[in-house]
Design an enzyme around this catalytic site. Structure first.
Site, PDB file in Angstrom:
ATOM      1  N   ASP A 185      -6.193  12.061   1.432  1.00 45.47           N
ATOM      2  CA  ASP A 185      -5.410  12.760   2.456  1.00 45.47           C
ATOM      3  C   ASP A 185      -4.016  13.066   1.914  1.00 45.47           C
ATOM      4  O   ASP A 185      -3.230  12.162   1.648  1.00 45.47           O
ATOM      5  CB  ASP A 185      -5.299  11.880   3.706  1.00 45.47           C
ATOM      6  CG  ASP A 185      -4.516  12.556   4.821  1.00 45.47           C
ATOM      7  OD1 ASP A 185      -5.160  13.106   5.737  1.00 45.47           O
ATOM      8  OD2 ASP A 185      -3.273  12.525   4.782  1.00 45.47           O
ATOM      9  N   TYR A 234       4.267  16.560   1.401  1.00 48.45           N
ATOM     10  CA  TYR A 234       4.326  15.378   0.548  1.00 48.45           C
ATOM     11  C   TYR A 234       4.768  15.737  -0.873  1.00 48.45           C
ATOM     12  O   TYR A 234       5.204  14.862  -1.612  1.00 48.45           O
ATOM     13  CB  TYR A 234       2.968  14.671   0.476  1.00 48.45           C
ATOM     14  CG  TYR A 234       2.422  14.161   1.787  1.00 48.45           C
ATOM     15  CD1 TYR A 234       3.189  14.117   2.940  1.00 48.45           C
ATOM     16  CD2 TYR A 234       1.110  13.708   1.869  1.00 48.45           C
ATOM     17  CE1 TYR A 234       2.669  13.659   4.149  1.00 48.45           C
ATOM     18  CE2 TYR A 234       0.579  13.234   3.057  1.00 48.45           C
ATOM     19  CZ  TYR A 234       1.354  13.222   4.193  1.00 48.45           C
ATOM     20  OH  TYR A 234       0.827  12.772   5.378  1.00 48.45           O
ATOM     21  N   LYS A 239      -2.500  19.709   4.815  1.00 50.40           N
ATOM     22  CA  LYS A 239      -1.941  20.065   6.121  1.00 50.40           C
ATOM     23  C   LYS A 239      -0.930  21.189   6.001  1.00 50.40           C
ATOM     24  O   LYS A 239      -0.234  21.303   4.982  1.00 50.40           O
ATOM     25  CB  LYS A 239      -1.248  18.836   6.745  1.00 50.40           C
ATOM     26  CG  LYS A 239      -2.096  17.563   6.709  1.00 50.40           C
ATOM     27  CD  LYS A 239      -1.341  16.371   7.239  1.00 50.40           C
ATOM     28  CE  LYS A 239      -2.107  15.089   6.998  1.00 50.40           C
ATOM     29  NZ  LYS A 239      -1.959  14.588   5.617  1.00 50.40           N
ATOM     30  N   HIS A 296       0.189  19.859  10.885  1.00 49.59           N
ATOM     31  CA  HIS A 296       0.825  18.568  10.617  1.00 49.59           C
ATOM     32  C   HIS A 296       1.553  17.998  11.837  1.00 49.59           C
ATOM     33  O   HIS A 296       1.523  16.799  12.074  1.00 49.59           O
ATOM     34  CB  HIS A 296       1.784  18.706   9.433  1.00 49.59           C
ATOM     35  CG  HIS A 296       1.985  17.427   8.687  1.00 49.59           C
ATOM     36  ND1 HIS A 296       2.257  17.388   7.335  1.00 49.59           N
ATOM     37  CD2 HIS A 296       1.947  16.132   9.084  1.00 49.59           C
ATOM     38  CE1 HIS A 296       2.380  16.128   6.950  1.00 49.59           C
ATOM     39  NE2 HIS A 296       2.205  15.345   7.995  1.00 49.59           N
ATOM     40  N   LEU A 310      -1.213   0.401   8.819  1.00 49.02           N
ATOM     41  CA  LEU A 310      -0.698  -0.955   8.623  1.00 49.02           C
ATOM     42  C   LEU A 310       0.708  -1.091   9.181  1.00 49.02           C
ATOM     43  O   LEU A 310       1.427  -2.042   8.873  1.00 49.02           O
ATOM     44  CB  LEU A 310      -0.714  -1.317   7.129  1.00 49.02           C
ATOM     45  CG  LEU A 310      -2.059  -1.157   6.419  1.00 49.02           C
ATOM     46  CD1 LEU A 310      -1.948  -1.555   4.960  1.00 49.02           C
ATOM     47  CD2 LEU A 310      -3.151  -1.957   7.119  1.00 49.02           C
ATOM     48  N   ILE A 333      -6.518   5.797   6.778  1.00 49.27           N
ATOM     49  CA  ILE A 333      -6.080   6.232   5.447  1.00 49.27           C
ATOM     50  C   ILE A 333      -4.899   5.384   4.954  1.00 49.27           C
ATOM     51  O   ILE A 333      -3.773   5.863   4.840  1.00 49.27           O
ATOM     52  CB  ILE A 333      -5.705   7.732   5.440  1.00 49.27           C
ATOM     53  CG1 ILE A 333      -4.832   8.090   6.655  1.00 49.27           C
ATOM     54  CG2 ILE A 333      -6.953   8.598   5.413  1.00 49.27           C
ATOM     55  CD1 ILE A 333      -4.232   9.483   6.598  1.00 49.27           C
ATOM     56  N   SER A 353      -1.219   2.926  -0.791  1.00 48.69           N
ATOM     57  CA  SER A 353      -0.552   2.023  -1.709  1.00 48.69           C
ATOM     58  C   SER A 353      -0.581   2.680  -3.079  1.00 48.69           C
ATOM     59  O   SER A 353      -1.478   3.498  -3.356  1.00 48.69           O
ATOM     60  CB  SER A 353      -1.257   0.659  -1.774  1.00 48.69           C
ATOM     61  OG  SER A 353      -0.645  -0.156  -2.759  1.00 48.69           O
ATOM     62  N   ARG A 374      -3.679  -3.472  -4.692  1.00 48.24           N
ATOM     63  CA  ARG A 374      -3.672  -3.234  -3.244  1.00 48.24           C
ATOM     64  C   ARG A 374      -4.648  -2.131  -2.864  1.00 48.24           C
ATOM     65  O   ARG A 374      -5.280  -2.191  -1.800  1.00 48.24           O
ATOM     66  CB  ARG A 374      -2.265  -2.858  -2.795  1.00 48.24           C
ATOM     67  CG  ARG A 374      -1.272  -4.016  -2.813  1.00 48.24           C
ATOM     68  CD  ARG A 374      -1.437  -4.893  -1.580  1.00 48.24           C
ATOM     69  NE  ARG A 374      -0.558  -6.056  -1.635  1.00 48.24           N
ATOM     70  CZ  ARG A 374       0.720  -6.049  -1.295  1.00 48.24           C
ATOM     71  NH1 ARG A 374       1.284  -4.911  -0.892  1.00 48.24           N
ATOM     72  NH2 ARG A 374       1.433  -7.158  -1.365  1.00 48.24           N
ATOM     73  N   ASN A 376      -7.484  -2.922  -0.207  1.00 49.60           N
ATOM     74  CA  ASN A 376      -7.704  -2.158   1.019  1.00 49.60           C
ATOM     75  C   ASN A 376      -9.147  -1.667   1.103  1.00 49.60           C
ATOM     76  O   ASN A 376      -9.762  -1.683   2.168  1.00 49.60           O
ATOM     77  CB  ASN A 376      -6.731  -0.991   1.092  1.00 49.60           C
ATOM     78  CG  ASN A 376      -5.292  -1.419   1.319  1.00 49.60           C
ATOM     79  OD1 ASN A 376      -5.033  -2.550   1.727  1.00 49.60           O
ATOM     80  ND2 ASN A 376      -4.358  -0.532   1.052  1.00 49.60           N
TER      81      ASN A 376
END
Length: 281
Positions: free
Chosen positions: A48, A53, A78, A111, A193, A232, A235, A240, A244
């Site tokens: 994703d 980003y 997005k 988005h 998280l 989603i 890390s 990690r 996950n």
């Protein structure tokens, strides 16, 4: 690579999506290629990203370097707020696809709602056109309200396949999830998280983690999976990323889920902006 395989959930358009994916928010472009390759190594096939980003190109390099056939991956990106509008969205999509190095996209999302901008209906119509012409398999939205979900359906007759929104044990989005379920819209969790920190030190999660020989992060991910959310976690640490992914091997019992449900803080648990009033480019 572990032996775990993500469940595939059915979308309302006939396609499927891997329930556990890898998010790359706040991952710099020059780091994204290695991080995504680590995710592929762990077993992830659902990535994703988003134009804002700034790492679509890095994700694209990872896809190209992985040797994994595009049809065996599920890639989401997005349209950003400043690119909303019918033609602007079509143009933004082409630019994203060039950076990703793909011909067809699995999932394209609006988005943010941006209610003051008021372009979400026209933007949604552009996504419908991209799906109609076969450039995108599935379309959906992020960070909408129930009212806005109704508005785009009323204007076009097309219901989103997925709604991605902040969701974690402190802010479980019960109203939105119930509405989505009534419309056959899958609920997808960002910041699952709670951006770490306080949530992962939560005594309830720590107690359940000890009970199962797991970590608090794995417990939180397993809770999302048990609720039927698409999730989603992000890390950049290989250990990690693999940890996950291994949450797929954790099954919570009804007592565990009820205890985590009890962490709901309502609006006080929200970390990010409120889509009903958010206004940013």
């Amino acid at each position: 690579m572990t032996n775990f395989v993500s469940p595939e959930l059915s979308l309302n358009d006939g396609h499927t999506i891997p329930q556990l994916g890898y998010g790359v928010w706040q991952v710099k472009d020059d780091v994204a290629e290695g991080a995504v390759l680590n995710a592929f190594e762990a077993g992830y096939r659902h990535i994703d990203t988003a134009r804002i980003y700034g790492n679509e190109a890095g994700v694209g390099r990872a896809i190209a370097a992985s040797g994994i056939a595009p049809e065996d991956l599920f890639i989401t990106t997005k349209v950003w707020n400043s690119d909303q509008g019918y033609q602007q969205t079509l143009d933004a999509f082409e630019a994203s696809m060039e950076r990703l190095g793909l011909e067809t996209l699995d999932l394209y999302l609006i988005h943010w709602l941006q209610p003051k901008q008021g372009k979400h209906v026209e933007t949604w119509k552009a996504l419908i056109e991209l799906q109609r012409t076969g450039r995108v398999r599935s379309i959906g939205v992020c960070n909408f309200t129930v009212e806005a979900l109704r508005e785009i359906e009323d204007a076009t007759g097309v219901v989103p396949a997925i709604h991605q929104v902040e969701t974690h044990p402190y802010f479980p989005q019960s109203e939105l999830r119930a509405y989505a379920a009534s419309k056959g819209i899958l609920h997808q969790s960002w910041s699952p998280l709670g951006q770490g920190g306080e949530l992962l030190a939560e005594p309830v999660l720590e107690r359940i983690a000890t009970k199962h020989g797991a970590t608090p992060a794995q417990v939180a991910i397993a809770w999302h999976l048990a609720l039927g959310n698409v999730v989603i976690p992000k890390s950049v640490t290989p250990e990690r990323i693999a940890e996950n992914w291994a949450a797929l091997g954790l099954t919570l019992d009804a007592e565990d889920i009820a205890a985590i449900d009890g962490l709901d803080q309502g609006e006080a648990g929200r970390i990010g902006p409120d889509p009903a009033v958010s206004d940013f480019a």
